[in-house]
Every structure is written in structure tokens, then in C-alpha cells.
Design a protein around this motif. Structure first.
Motif, short mmCIF file in Angstrom:
data_model
loop_
_atom_site.label_atom_id
_atom_site.label_comp_id
_atom_site.label_asym_id
_atom_site.label_seq_id
_atom_site.Cartn_x
_atom_site.Cartn_y
_atom_site.Cartn_z
N ALA A 133 0.82 -1.21 0.00
CA ALA A 133 0.00 0.00 0.00
C ALA A 133 0.85 1.26 0.00
O ALA A 133 0.55 2.23 -0.72
CB ALA A 133 -0.93 0.00 1.22
N HIS A 134 1.93 1.27 0.80
CA HIS A 134 2.74 2.48 0.87
C HIS A 134 3.54 2.71 -0.41
O HIS A 134 3.83 3.85 -0.77
CB HIS A 134 3.65 2.48 2.10
CG HIS A 134 4.37 1.21 2.38
ND1 HIS A 134 3.77 0.13 2.97
CD2 HIS A 134 5.65 0.84 2.17
CE1 HIS A 134 4.65 -0.85 3.11
NE2 HIS A 134 5.80 -0.44 2.62
N LYS A 135 3.86 1.63 -1.14
CA LYS A 135 4.49 1.81 -2.45
C LYS A 135 3.49 2.43 -3.42
O LYS A 135 3.83 3.32 -4.22
CB LYS A 135 4.99 0.46 -2.96
CG LYS A 135 5.57 0.48 -4.38
CD LYS A 135 4.54 0.06 -5.41
CE LYS A 135 5.19 -0.26 -6.75
NZ LYS A 135 4.20 -0.62 -7.78
N ALA A 136 2.23 2.00 -3.35
CA ALA A 136 1.19 2.58 -4.22
C ALA A 136 1.01 4.06 -3.94
O ALA A 136 0.81 4.86 -4.87
CB ALA A 136 -0.13 1.84 -4.01
N GLU A 137 1.09 4.45 -2.67
CA GLU A 137 0.97 5.87 -2.31
C GLU A 137 2.09 6.68 -2.95
O GLU A 137 1.86 7.77 -3.49
CB GLU A 137 1.01 6.03 -0.80
CG GLU A 137 -0.18 5.45 -0.07
CD GLU A 137 -0.13 5.72 1.43
OE1 GLU A 137 0.72 6.53 1.85
OE2 GLU A 137 -0.95 5.14 2.17
N GLU A 138 3.32 6.16 -2.88
CA GLU A 138 4.45 6.87 -3.46
C GLU A 138 4.32 6.96 -4.97
O GLU A 138 4.62 7.99 -5.58
CB GLU A 138 5.76 6.17 -3.07
CG GLU A 138 6.04 6.16 -1.58
CD GLU A 138 6.02 7.55 -0.98
OE1 GLU A 138 6.74 8.44 -1.48
OE2 GLU A 138 5.27 7.76 -0.01
N ASP A 139 3.90 5.85 -5.59
CA ASP A 139 3.65 5.86 -7.04
C ASP A 139 2.66 6.96 -7.40
O ASP A 139 2.85 7.70 -8.36
CB ASP A 139 3.05 4.52 -7.48
CG ASP A 139 4.05 3.39 -7.58
OD1 ASP A 139 5.25 3.62 -7.38
OD2 ASP A 139 3.62 2.25 -7.86
N ALA A 140 1.59 7.02 -6.62
CA ALA A 140 0.50 7.96 -6.91
C ALA A 140 0.99 9.41 -6.89
O ALA A 140 0.69 10.19 -7.82
CB ALA A 140 -0.63 7.78 -5.90
N VAL A 141 1.73 9.76 -5.86
CA VAL A 141 2.23 11.14 -5.74
C VAL A 141 3.16 11.47 -6.91
O VAL A 141 3.04 12.53 -7.55
CB VAL A 141 2.95 11.33 -4.39
CG1 VAL A 141 3.67 12.68 -4.35
CG2 VAL A 141 1.96 11.23 -3.24
N ALA A 142 4.10 10.56 -7.19
CA ALA A 142 5.05 10.80 -8.28
C ALA A 142 4.34 10.90 -9.63
O ALA A 142 4.68 11.77 -10.45
CB ALA A 142 6.09 9.68 -8.32
N CYS A 143 3.37 10.03 -9.85
CA CYS A 143 2.63 10.04 -11.12
C CYS A 143 1.90 11.35 -11.34
O CYS A 143 2.00 11.97 -12.40
CB CYS A 143 1.65 8.87 -11.13
SG CYS A 143 0.59 8.79 -12.60
#
Length: 465
Positions: free
Chosen positions: A320-330
Motif C-alpha cells: 500500500a505504501h508503495k502505491a501511495e508513493e507511485d501515486a504522488v510521483a505520477c
């Protein structure tokens, strides 16, 4: 037809954080989610409810096994209905919090199943069958993942459950077989073991938790076995037959050999997760997932113009926390900023008791790379706070480059490991040396001192063991 700067399909940690960041950056955003509540698997049927049960079951076991030694006399009784109710209350509060964040950041929400409908178009089919079409210059796929299946083992939601079903059992099974010795299986298996079930874990590999440092995995298995978890490693389940009160499993050695039958009241299938990419209309924009269902991306851009993907649907840790980081960067890339995620700095945590946490490389990876390294270790049995708290199982291991002393990986088995790993995530982001941690004053007495002592051990000057 509604028009947006960005439409996000999926309301989990990747999706809702993408929506929040889009709102913060002034983009007109919409989020599409087929569940009635936002939060995805994590908030609804994954990370959050499992942690609620882990916490409650830890306290229950402590009351039964530890309180008397501490001078606290109680006679605890399990009220499983109330334990499930407080779990559900926590989940409801969290999902309402996400709803609030959507309103705060002016994100428009659409309830229904979203799918691509050609370049720049998303169709949302509601529960009543009505379809709404959205237009956007950018579409972000954040649909997450679902439990993987196993041939011959059909999840019926009663006798044979997946991770979702294991969070809502109506009674404590006398016997529970967990298929898969990964993070999900061990966490949920530990919940029901604490509440009274006899738990057996069956794993195809000859070890638990692939990806975890091998030394820690062995120590972790010993600790769980000491607590009462039974392990059958190097074994595979070839079939399952559910009856009214039992499940019969056909089990045989992974290397080949005679099959045997193993019976249990309940079976939890937890062999991993797969990307949720089916039925998304990928073909309408020319996208084809790989054999495992993942989408190939370059800095979150797919091969289709204006279509982006984050979280479990792309390669990298399915966390989940990797998805959060992906989301912000995207979203920052969509907005013309410089978004970036370093997957080597994404920590993993197993929320059992004790916890296991790690970040960066393990010893097996460093050896395979031919990287010269030094290791420093420190046992929690020598940590004053852990000793006082009767939490002495486990250790901290710090791996650093043999020439430069840059920290390459950190592995923790012990109390509050998930909290302790954060210090090393920050240190590694700044490419710190093990000496940097070793020379920093840590509060005493705390568990964090074990991390400092392990860092001292890289250069051979551990002081307290």
C-alpha cells in the motif's frame, strides 16, 4: 459528458492519494471506485482490518499468558463478535476519513465499475446498469490487486477462505490450515492461533517469506514455531474438498512423492496477489498486460498516450505504501513536476509478534551481485528495554558497503520493527554510512538502541553485547 484533467480508476491507497495530490496541485480530478466505500483492499479488507485483529488478538494473548507474571490477575474471555465489531468500526472511520479528503481536495467521486473506452475516455457503470462517460487528458489506472487462486482449491467463503474471508470468520476454528507462508498468511494465521486455533502453514518452498533475508526468515520461523504455529515446508496442495464441517486437503512433497490427506475446520488460501487488470478495457487503447497481469510502464506512463498506472498493477513491491508513493510521483509528473520513487527504499513489514521489517538489499542479493559488504548484528536479548518488556526474540542486522560504509540494507526481527525501520529508510535516502547511525545519540532505554548497536557492529565495536 463530464471533462476532467485527470480521472483515476480505483479508490485504494494509490487511487485516493493520486486524487488528493491532483487536488492539491489544482487539477480537476475524478475518482472511480466500484466499492461503496473508498480505501480499496487496504482499508476495507486488507491492511487496516487485519491490523485491528492483530492488535486485539495480541492483547488477548497477553492477558492470558503474560499478565499474571506481571502481577496483573484477570480472567479474560473472548467475545469474537465484539472483536469483529470494533474492527468494523475502525474501518468505517477510516473510509469516512478518505471521503472527507476527497471533498477537501475538490475531487469528484463516481460510484461504479470504471473501464477505458478509447483514448481519453472512461465509462463508469453503476449498480443500476447506467453508464456515465468521463473525458480526461490523463487517466490513471490504480485498480490494485486480488488474491491469487490455486488449481484444485476453490474458495467458497465458508470452509475455504481467502484473506477477505479470514477477516470475518464467525467462530474460532479448532484447526486452520494456511496455504502459503508469505506475509498475509502468517499475519492472519497468527491472529487465529492467538485466539485458540491450531494453525498449520503449508508452503511450496523450503523456507518462509521469500524475499526476506534468509537468516531472519529462519529465526522468524523458529519464533513462530515456539508460539505454536506448525509448518509444512517443501509441500504443495493439489486439491481441496470442502464438506459440511471439514476440509480435506491433498498434500504431497513439492519435489515429488506420495500424497497424503490433511483435514482442517477451515483453510486460508494466501499464496499471493495478482494485478486487477481484467475487464478494464485495456484493448480500447492498445494495452496488453504481461502473462502475470502487470502493465509495463516508464515512469508510470503506459504505452498508450495519456494513460498512466500505479500501485499493484505495475511492477515493484505490491504494498500500500508503495502505491501511495507511485501515486504522488505520477500526479506530479502529470502536473509537470519531477516525480520519482526509489523502490530500493520501500520497506516491507510483517505485523506479527514479533514484527519483521526490512529495507534495501539482503545478504543473498548482495552475494549474488558480487558486492563486498560488512554486517553488524545485535540481538534484542541484549537490549535493556526489550528485556524489561519481555520482548527479547529477534535481532537487528545492518549491511554496509565494505569500502564506503554506505548502508545497503537493514533487517529487523523484533518488537516494533515496523516503526524502527523508518530511521534506516531516511538514512539510506541520504546515502548514510553505518557510522552515521552508530555516532548518533539514541534515547535510553529504547528499542531503537538495538539499531544503533547493530550499526556499531559493522565496524566491530558493538558495546552492549
Amino acid at each position: 459528458m463530464s471533462q476532467f484533467d485527470v480521472v483515476i480508476i480505483g479508490g485504494g491507497p494509490g487511487g485516493y492519494n493520486a486524487a488528493i495530490r491532483a487536488g492539491q496541485l489544482g487539477l480537476k480530478a475524478a475518482i472511480v471506485e466500484m466499492r461503496d466505500t473508498l480505501g480499496g483492499t487496504c482499508l476495507n479488507v486488507g491492511c487496516m482490518p487485519s491490523k485491528a485483529l492483530l492488535h486485539a488478538s495480541e492483547l488477548y494473548e497477553a492477558a492470558n499468558r503474560e499478565f499474571e507474571h506481571l502481577g496483573i490477575e484477570v480472567a479474560p474471555r473472548l467475545n469474537l463478535k465484539q472483536m469483529m465489531a470494533q474492527k468494523d468500526e475502525s474501518v468505517t472511520a477510516l473510509t469516512k476519513g478518505v471521503d472527507f479528503l476527497m471533498k477537501k481536495n475538490k475531487v469528484e467521486r463516481f460510484l461504479g465499475k470504471g473501464r477505458l473506452a478509447g483514448p481519453g475516455r472512461v465509462e463508469v457503470e453503476g449498480g443500476d446498469g447506467k453508464v456515465v462517460t468521463l473525458e480526461a487528458a490523463n487517466i490513471v489506472l490504480a485498480t490494485g490487486s486480488e488474491p491469487s487462486g490455486l488449481p484444485g482449491v476453490k474458495v467458497d467463503g465458508d470452509r475455504i477462505v481467502d484473506s477477505t474471508g479470514a477477516l470475518s470468520l464467525g467462530e474460532v476454528p479448532k484447526t486452520l490450515v494456511v496455504i502459503g507462508a508469505g506475509i498475509i498468511g502468517l499475519e492472519l494465521g497468527s491472529v487465529w492461533r492467538r485466539l485458540g486455533a491450531e494453525v498449520t502453514v503449508i508452503e511450496y518452498l523450503d523456507r518462509i517469506c521469500p524475499g526476506m533475508d534468509a537468516e531472519l526468515a529462519k529465526a522468524f520461523q523458529r519464533t513462530l514455531a515456539k508460539q505454536g504455529v506448525n509448518f509444512r515446508l517443501g509441500a504443495k496442495v493439489t486439491g481441496a474438498k470442502a464438506g459440511k464441517s471439514k476440509v480435506d486437503l491433498a498434500v504431497e512433497p513439492a519435489a515429488g512423492g506420495a500424497a497424503e490427506t490433511l483435514s482442517a475446520d477451515r483453510v486460508l488460501l494466501a499464496i499471493g496477489r495478482r494485478p486487477y487488470t481484467a475487464g478494464l478495457g485495456l484493448e480500447t487503447v492498445g494495452l496488453v498486460p504481461d502473462a502475470r497481469g502487470f502493465l509495463e510502464t516508464d515512469h508510470f506512463r503506459t504505452a498508450a498516450a495519456g494513460v498512466w498506472a500505479v500501485g499493484d498493477v505495475i511492477h515493484g513491491p505490491m504494498l500500500a505504501h508503495k502505491a501511495e508513493e507511485d501515486a504522488v510521483a505520477c500526479i506530479e509528473l502529470i502536473a509537470g513536476k519531477a516525480g520519482h520513487v526509489d523502490y530500493n527504499l520501500v520497506p516491507s513489514v510483517v505485523y506479527t509478534t514479533p514484527e519483521v521489517a526490512w529495507v534495501g538489499r539482503n545478504e543473498e542479493q548482495l552475494k549474488a551481485e558480487g558486492r563486498a559488504y560488512k554486517a553488524g548484528k545485535f540481538p534484542f536479548a541484549a537490549n535493556s528495554r526489550a528485556k524489561i518488556n519481555h520482548e527479547t526474540d529477534g535481532l537487528v542486522k545492518v549491511l554496509a558497503d565494505a569500502a564506503t560504509d554506505e548502508i545497503l540494507g537493514v533487517h529487523i526481527l523484533g518488537p516494533q520493527a515496523g516503526e524502527l525501520i523508518g530511521e534506516y529508510c531516511v538514512a539510506m535516502a541520504f546515502r548514510a554510512a553505518s557510522e552515521d547511525i552508530a555516532r548518533v545519540c539514541h534515547p535510553h532505554p529504547t528499542r531503537s538502541e538495538a539499531g544503533r548497536q547493530a550499526a556499531m557492529g559493522v565496524e566491530g565495536w558493538t558495546m552492549q553485547a
